[in-house]
Design an enzyme around this catalytic site. Structure first.
Site, PDB file in Angstrom:
ATOM      1  N   LYS A  13       0.773  -1.171  -0.046  1.00 61.67           N
ATOM      2  CA  LYS A  13       0.086  -0.197  -0.065  1.00 61.67           C
ATOM      3  C   LYS A  13       0.766   1.319  -0.249  1.00 61.67           C
ATOM      4  CE  LYS A  13      -1.982  -0.972   3.946  1.00 61.67           C
ATOM      5  NZ  LYS A  13      -1.222  -1.938   4.207  1.00 61.67           N
ATOM      6  N   ARG A  88      -8.752   0.879  10.242  1.00 58.71           N
ATOM      7  CA  ARG A  88      -8.231  -0.353  10.415  1.00 58.71           C
ATOM      8  C   ARG A  88      -9.204  -1.283  11.035  1.00 58.71           C
ATOM      9  NH1 ARG A  88      -2.270   0.750   9.595  1.00 58.71           N
ATOM     10  NH2 ARG A  88      -1.154  -1.072   9.815  1.00 58.71           N
ATOM     11  N   ARG A 127      12.198  -5.603   3.249  1.00 63.04           N
ATOM     12  CA  ARG A 127      11.955  -4.007   3.426  1.00 63.04           C
ATOM     13  C   ARG A 127      13.039  -3.626   4.608  1.00 63.04           C
ATOM     14  NH1 ARG A 127       6.150  -1.595   4.745  1.00 63.04           N
ATOM     15  NH2 ARG A 127       6.370  -2.301   6.892  1.00 63.04           N
ATOM     16  N   ARG A 139      12.338  -0.183  10.863  1.00 57.97           N
ATOM     17  CA  ARG A 139      11.252  -0.189  11.864  1.00 57.97           C
ATOM     18  C   ARG A 139      11.350  -1.102  13.078  1.00 57.97           C
ATOM     19  NH1 ARG A 139       5.775   0.525   8.169  1.00 57.97           N
ATOM     20  NH2 ARG A 139       4.950  -0.642   9.979  1.00 57.97           N
ATOM     21  N   ARG A 150       1.248  -8.391  14.228  1.00 60.39           N
ATOM     22  CA  ARG A 150       0.715  -7.274  13.220  1.00 60.39           C
ATOM     23  C   ARG A 150      -0.350  -8.034  12.330  1.00 60.39           C
ATOM     24  NH1 ARG A 150       5.450  -4.722  10.572  1.00 60.39           N
ATOM     25  NH2 ARG A 150       3.732  -3.223   9.565  1.00 60.39           N
TER      26      ARG A 150
HETATM   27  P1  AMP Z   1       1.718   0.743   9.293  1.00 61.33           P
HETATM   28  O1  AMP Z   1       2.793   2.073   8.754  1.00 61.33           O
HETATM   29  O2  AMP Z   1       0.340   1.321   8.435  1.00 61.33           O
HETATM   30  O3  AMP Z   1       2.039  -0.510   8.997  1.00 61.33           O
HETATM   31  O4  AMP Z   1       1.456   1.059  10.804  1.00 61.33           O
HETATM   32  C1  AMP Z   1       2.352   0.762  11.611  1.00 61.33           C
HETATM   33  C2  AMP Z   1       1.663   0.667  13.147  1.00 61.33           C
HETATM   34  O5  AMP Z   1       1.112   1.955  13.464  1.00 61.33           O
HETATM   35  C3  AMP Z   1       0.721  -0.427  13.164  1.00 61.33           C
HETATM   36  O6  AMP Z   1       1.032  -1.689  13.545  1.00 61.33           O
HETATM   37  C4  AMP Z   1      -0.299   0.179  14.367  1.00 61.33           C
HETATM   38  O7  AMP Z   1       0.499   0.186  15.649  1.00 61.33           O
HETATM   39  C5  AMP Z   1      -0.236   1.856  14.252  1.00 61.33           C
HETATM   40  N1  AMP Z   1      -1.513   2.152  13.101  1.00 61.33           N
HETATM   41  C6  AMP Z   1      -1.206   2.679  11.875  1.00 61.33           C
HETATM   42  N2  AMP Z   1      -2.363   2.823  11.447  1.00 61.33           N
HETATM   43  C7  AMP Z   1      -3.388   2.533  12.478  1.00 61.33           C
HETATM   44  C8  AMP Z   1      -4.913   2.729  12.624  1.00 61.33           C
HETATM   45  N3  AMP Z   1      -5.406   3.224  11.687  1.00 61.33           N
HETATM   46  N4  AMP Z   1      -5.309   2.367  13.474  1.00 61.33           N
HETATM   47  C9  AMP Z   1      -4.698   1.912  14.511  1.00 61.33           C
HETATM   48  N5  AMP Z   1      -3.314   1.880  14.782  1.00 61.33           N
HETATM   49  C10 AMP Z   1      -2.649   2.197  13.695  1.00 61.33           C
END
Ligand code: AMP
Length: 200
Positions: A13, A88, A127, A139, A150
């Site tokens: 994404k 989410r 990554r 990360r 996750r």
């Molecule tokens: P991402 O970069 O989208 O993989 O997000 C990394 C982390 O940020 C996730 O594993 C969650 O801990 C938090 N996070 C990101 N977006 C959301 C969301 N919409 N709702 C809740 N937690 C989020």
């Protein structure tokens, strides 16, 4: 154009969002990026989110909805946006619906990246390797152990969004296992149905 990109972590994404922002002239709104920035800056939101993010869980709906509500008010998002990583949960999706209807605007499409979950762990490992090779910080949630958490969060809390958006008639799916350029082509083909203003 207002769209959501949906799919598990590692589905592509973020990569695809970056490739289409210039084409459509709309920003990528990544809640993950916004939260990581808050953690790095040590803001109150960041302090609350840090441990949850590092463990692979989801930050509370209230925090994330608040961040998105503020972000979509900004000038660059007036003509549209690509939501990456939000919503989410079904609760977040409902909050987004309420937010947009209050502003008199609506989503155009929700594009789900369909991927083989078995391939995702490998993608995340790659990554992390590539990030380290560029000399950038990796990360903390891109380790195989945290990645499993996750993915579990995705299956339990986020996957039900597919049905939610089938119900609203907005869901489109693309094959996220194709090579990156082919996924971009498929994504653009879907999005061009919703915009007359795209440039090639
Ligand atoms: P991402 O970069 O989208 O993989 O997000 C990394 C982390 O940020 C996730 O594993 C969650 O801990 C938090 N996070 C990101 N977006 C959301 C969301 N919409 N709702 C809740 N937690 C989020």
């Amino acid at each position: 154009m207002r769209i959501i990109l949906l799919g598990p972590p590692g589905a592509g994404k973020g990569t695809q969002s970056e490739r289409i922002v210039a084409r459509y002239g709309i920003p990528q709104l990544s809640t993950g990026d916004m939260l990581r920035a808050a953690v790095a800056a040590g803001t109150p939101v960041g302090l609350q989110a840090k441990a949850v993010m590092e463990s692979g869980g989801l930050v509370s709906d209230a925090i994330v909805v608040g961040i998105v509500a503020d972000r979509i008010e900004e000038a660059d998002a007036r003509n549209g946006f690509i939501l990456d990583g939000f919503p989410r949960t079904v609760e977040q999706a409902k909050a987004l619906d309420a937010m947009l209807s209050q502003k008199g605007i609506a989503l155009d499409a929700v594009v789900e990246f369909v991927v083989d979950e078995n391939a995702l762990v490998g993608r995340i490992a790659k990554r992390a390797e590539e990030t380290a090779a560029r000399g950038q910080p990796v990360r903390k949630d891109d380790t195989p152990e945290v990645f499993k958490t996750r993915l579990d969060a995705y299956r339990t809390l986020t996957a039900p969004l597919s049905d939610y958006y089938v119900g609203t008639g907005l869901l489109q799916t693309i094959d996220g296992m194709k090579p990156v350029d082919a996924v971009t082509e498929d994504l653009v083909a879907v999005l061009n149905r919703y915009t007359a203003t795209a440039t090639s």
